[in-house]
Scaffold this active site. Structure first.
Site, PDB file in Angstrom:
ATOM      1  N   ASP A 754      24.367  41.040  21.805  1.00 12.21           N
ATOM      2  CA  ASP A 754      23.370  41.929  22.399  1.00 12.21           C
ATOM      3  C   ASP A 754      22.409  42.418  21.316  1.00 12.21           C
ATOM      4  O   ASP A 754      22.835  42.835  20.243  1.00 12.21           O
ATOM      5  CB  ASP A 754      24.060  43.124  23.053  1.00 12.21           C
ATOM      6  N   HIS A 756      19.947  44.749  22.158  1.00 12.59           N
ATOM      7  CA  HIS A 756      19.359  45.993  22.652  1.00 12.59           C
ATOM      8  C   HIS A 756      19.915  47.177  21.852  1.00 12.59           C
ATOM      9  O   HIS A 756      21.124  47.335  21.738  1.00 12.59           O
ATOM     10  CB  HIS A 756      19.654  46.172  24.141  1.00 12.59           C
ATOM     11  N   SER A 807      27.944  41.710  26.761  1.00 14.33           N
ATOM     12  CA  SER A 807      28.237  42.650  25.679  1.00 14.33           C
ATOM     13  C   SER A 807      29.325  43.632  26.084  1.00 14.33           C
ATOM     14  O   SER A 807      30.066  44.133  25.234  1.00 14.33           O
ATOM     15  CB  SER A 807      26.968  43.408  25.272  1.00 14.33           C
TER      16      SER A 807
END
Length: 910
Positions: A754, A756, A807
């Site tokens: 991930d 983010h 994730s």
């Protein structure tokens, strides 16, 4: 040898033993140039020393001796000396015309030795070693020309076909594509394997083995292991494994992932540890045996062996190891649409709507067309990059223009994208009506792409041929609602054509239903022709029918087609798209070709405008169309006559509301001046984050949950929030009290898989402002690194962040690793609210330390404070239980009832 096969042995639960390194053993003979040449090739031009494959002809006794020693050590499977025996690699030695002879001799050498050792109780097998070649299809060898390739896909596939055909005809028991570092190379090899089986009529198991380039588990070409699995899932694979790269200890995390995700038997043949400074390997058989014990204890493998640096002594040690071990049970194949770029994307209920970026389309973007015509690829790539940044989950690429060489431009652009990891991390949709362009494009993409599109317009024969080729290349497909009669425009025609196409694809082609995406034609409404008025409703109804009656299939469409009648009226067009998507998604549309940077959201549209647009779409009539046209005229007139600039009107709105609106819109235009104004109203800069900015984020979360915002719009919001935090950061630092005592140490990471980080970054700022020492490990952090840092840093609390569904699975893996390492540090789970909560529920029973789920970032500080101060935990529990009770009432989520069991679960789960 008897008739027992490798597949039968594996299905019986046996752990098979593969041999060790061929090259390492060849080195023990200390062959010189003349030894490699032998008498036959003494006049062959060039240097032959190092051409190990040639030794099957010039030193067959040595090769047989190596095979014999591995068989004596207990190996069930020996590999032929053919790792580089295809014409691409052999050309370096001028031996490209010896492909057939070298491969045949190598099989004979191995076959005769294996047969001599084989018995009914202990069959021995010969597997052909097929290496990756010394060229790569996904990367350019010229740093100044990223679109250049030293070899073409067709040349590589032809080289593999030549080699594999000889291997099959010479009598191998299986084909092992090993040391795979480039997925596109592997695709060429897989295609050659399937073609060779068809041409020779000989069928044997196909085994794949990957080498990873770093400890995060990426191939040299950049793909993650899971993305690689997605890219080759069309192949008839018996086993999937890892080899080379590292020693057993370093290979373990990747092997765990492979065993969890791959629906195949699992193999592992690591190196004898890591190479020393001289490039040699020092790991002894006993040490390797001890390190590989974990593979068997955790039931991760079905086949074990050795790679670089391993010898018959290493294999003998592994022979003893596997005798009483239990074999791995392959993971269950998931019937979901899985596509990939450098990273995987699984399309399921957790992912919601998949936005496909539309701006790299010469037919739909005049700017992109101009850039491609001018060969301004750098700026054209920036358009692709911006779409990814704006939240596109797939990128559509179309080069169909009468003044372009569409095939050449498609190939060039895709090869350029392959050198841009921030773009090619997401999957590609190949958009072309020219089959040669589609075919060429699929030969440039290492991930699993989507072909847009095929149809029954040219009849069943062409439809089946195209679908079969797409299937063989491992891509998903968009099927347009066209047939021999033309475009399907009514609801009845749309469902009829899609039903017929589905039956052909599933029953005749064997196409996986989950890889089929129907486009039932989004057509333009309000054109002045009454028969067009019902087009939007027909699509929405057809989408619902497809999702209900064609199991596994998906629905997509080009959304901008809907509003072509109102070109020039950008606001109305965007409003129409927002309304259409809101309703179409609820009826099953889960893909859409859109502009991810759109500014108008469903929740933005005034009620009176919304009523007009919805009536025109959902209750079509001549009167509804007239009202929509009148609205369009009114909006254009309003835009012309409205004189007061937006900036002047803004100042009448409180700054708190302006900041919340900036987040909702994902707009940074006035962000800095609004924050400067807010700094005069709030005593501390961090109060702005915990106040209006977090309120804005919570509003975005609510709208997203209600389907009134889509992921690209949420990504824009996250980027705006990140910018706001960056503006506030200097003020926060200036207000921090010098020399103050730390309230505790917090280790933060966005987990592997991930990228983010907005939530993590907000948590870091808020907690730092409250006196916590922050150790931020960044994004894409593997479990072993989090464990290592936790052991070294000894934080008071660990915060794990992630947004996408994989994730959240990785968080479970991280916490398991923490537990196995004996750590009992409180773990704080963050991410999409409901998903993070369910992850906490899943983690808690397996972790012996506290697991904390927090609804929003502003709660992290009080929760952490109460957890670090053990005497306050009872108060923290009560606070969290009250919050979660309120959350359950608000969202009617029965799963949250599990939180009430927290007290009985040693107060560990919140």
């Amino acid at each position: 040898m008897g008739h027992t096969t490798i597949t039968e042995c594996l299905s019986e639960g046996r752990i098979l033993l593969l041999d060790g390194a061929m090259g390492t053993m060849i080195q023990t003979f200390h062959f010189g140039e003349q030894d490699f040449r032998g008498r036959r090739f003494r006049d062959l031009p060039g240097i032959q020393q190092g051409n190990n494959d040639l030794l099957s002809l010039t030193q067959p006794d040595a090769i047989r001796q190596i095979h014999r020693r591995y068989l004596e050590a207990g190996a069930d499977i020996i590999c032929t000396n053919t790792f580089n025996a295809q014409r691409i690699s052999l050309a370096d030695y001028g031996c490209q015309d010896l492909v057939k002879e070298i491969n045949h001799a190598a099989v004979v050498n191995a076959r005769e030795e294996a047969d001599a050792f084989s018995s009914d109780g202990h069959p021995r097998f010969v597997v052909a070693s097929v290496g990756p070649t010394n060229k790569t299809l996904s990367m350019s060898p010229d740093v100044n020309n990223p679109a250049f390739r030293a070899v073409s896909y067709d040349e590589m596939q032809a080289a593999y076909l030549e080699q594999i055909s000889v291997l099959l005809e010479s009598g191998v028991d299986g084909i092992l594509l090993e040391t795979i570092f480039d997925t596109l190379n592997a695709k060429a090899a897989v295609g050659a394997f399937m073609q060779a089986e068809e041409q020779t009529g000989i069928s044997v198991p196909l085994m794949l083995s990957v080498t990873v380039n770093d400890r995060q588990g990426r191939l040299l070409s950049g793909q993650t292991l899971e993305a690689f699995l997605t890219s080759i899932q069309h192949a008839p694979i018996l086993s999937m494994g890892l080899n080379c790269s590292f020693g057993a200890r370093e290979m373990l995390p990747c092997l765990r992932l492979l065993a969890e995700k791959a629906p195949y038997y699992i193999s592992a043949h690591p190196n004898a540890g890591l190479p020393n400074t001289l490039g040699g390997y020092d790991q002894t058989p006993d040490i390797m045996k001890a390190e590989m014990q974990t593979f068997l204890d955790e039931q991760l493998v079905n086949i074990i062996g050795g790679c670089c640096g391993t010898t018959p002594e290493h294999i003998a040690a592994l022979h003893q190891l596997r005798l009483k071990a239990k074999a791995h049970r392959p993971a269950e194949a998931r019937k979901k649409l899985r596509i990939s770029g450098l990273e995987p994307l699984t399309v399921d209920d957790g992912i919601g709507f998949v936005g496909v970026g539309e701006r790299c389309n010469v037919a739909g973007s005049r700017k992109f067309l101009r850039l491609i015509r001018e060969k301004n690829y750098s700026e054209a790539l920036s358009i692709a990059r911006r779409q990814v940044q704006d939240g596109a989950m797939v990128i559509d690429i179309n080069m169909d223009d009468a003044l372009l060489d569409a095939k050449a431009e498609m190939e060039t652009f895709l090869k350029l994208i392959a050198s841009e990891p921030d773009i090619c991390r997401i999957p590609v949709m190949v958009d072309s009506s020219n089959w040669d362009t589609v075919r060429a494009a699929l030969r440039c993409i290492q991930g699993k792409s989507i072909v847009n599109s095929i149809s029954l317009k040219e009849g069943e024969e062409a439809f089946i041929a195209h679908a079969s080729e797409i299937r063989a290349m491992g891509a998903a497909v968009v099927v347009m609602a066209f047939d021999e009669q033309g475009q399907a425009d009514t609801y009845e025609r749309k469902v009829s054509v899609c039903h017929r196409a589905y039956d052909i694809l599933v029953d005749k082609v064997g196409f996986p239903a989950e890889d089929i995406i129907f486009d039932p034609n989004i057509l333009t409404i309000a054109t002045g022709m009454p028969e067009h008025d019902g087009y939007a409703l027909a699509f929405i109804r057809a989408a619902g029918w497809i999702r209900k009656n064609l199991p596994g299939a998906h629905v997509s469409g080009g959304v901008s087609n809907l509003s072509f009648a109102f070109r020039g009226n950008d606001y109305l067009r965007q409003a129409m798209h927002a309304v259409f998507l809101y309703h179409a998604q609820r009826h099953g549309m889960d893909f859409g070709i859109i502009n991810p940077a759109t500014n108008v959201q469903y929740a933005d549209i005034p009620a009176e405008q919304l009523a007009v647009i919805e009536e025109a779409m959902l209750r079509p009539s001549a009167q509804a169309t007239d009202r929509l046209v009148a609205l369009a005229a009114s909006l254009l007139q309003q835009a012309r006559t409205e004189e007061a600039p937006a900036a002047a009107k803004r100042t009448t709105v409180p700054v708190d509301e302006r900041l919340k609106e900036a987040l909702r819109q994902g707009s940074e235009e006035y962000l800095k001046e609004d924050i400067e104004e807010a700094l005069h109203l709030y005593p501390k800069a961090v109060d702005i984050i915990e106040g209006p900015l977090m309120q804005g984020m919570n509003l975005v979360g609510t709208l997203f949950g209600e389907g009134k915002m889509f992921l690209p719009q949420v990504i824009k919001t996250a980027r705006t929030m990140k910018q706001a935090v960056a503006i506030l950061q200097p003020h926060i630092e200036a207000q921090r009290t010098a020399g103050s005592k730390s309230a505790g140490r917090v280790l933060l990471a966005t987990v592997k898989g991930d990228v983010h980080d907005i939530g993590k970054n907000i948590v870091a700022v808020v907690m730092a402002c409250n006196g916590y020492e922050i150790i931020d490990l960044g994004v894409m952090v593997p479990a072993e690194e989090i464990v290592r840092q936790a052991q070294e840093q000894q934080p008071d609390i660990i915060g794990l962040s992630g947004l996408i569904t994989p994730s959240l699975e990785e968080m479970v893996r991280v916490v398991k690793s923490l537990d196995e390492a004996g750590l009992r540090i409180p773990v704080m789970i963050g991410g999409a609210t409901t998903s993070a909560m369910h992850t906490a529920l899943k983690i808690a029973p397996a972790y012996h330390g506290p697991v904390i789920w927090v609804k929003d970032a502003s709660m992290n500080t009080p929760v952490a404070a109460q957890f670090i101060s053990t005497e306050s935990r009872e108060a923290a529990i009560q606070q969290l239980l009250e919050t979660q009770e309120s959350y359950r009432r608000e969202y009617h989520d029965p799963a949250i009832q599990s939180f009430e069991q927290a007290r009985e679960d040693k107060l560990r789960l919140f």
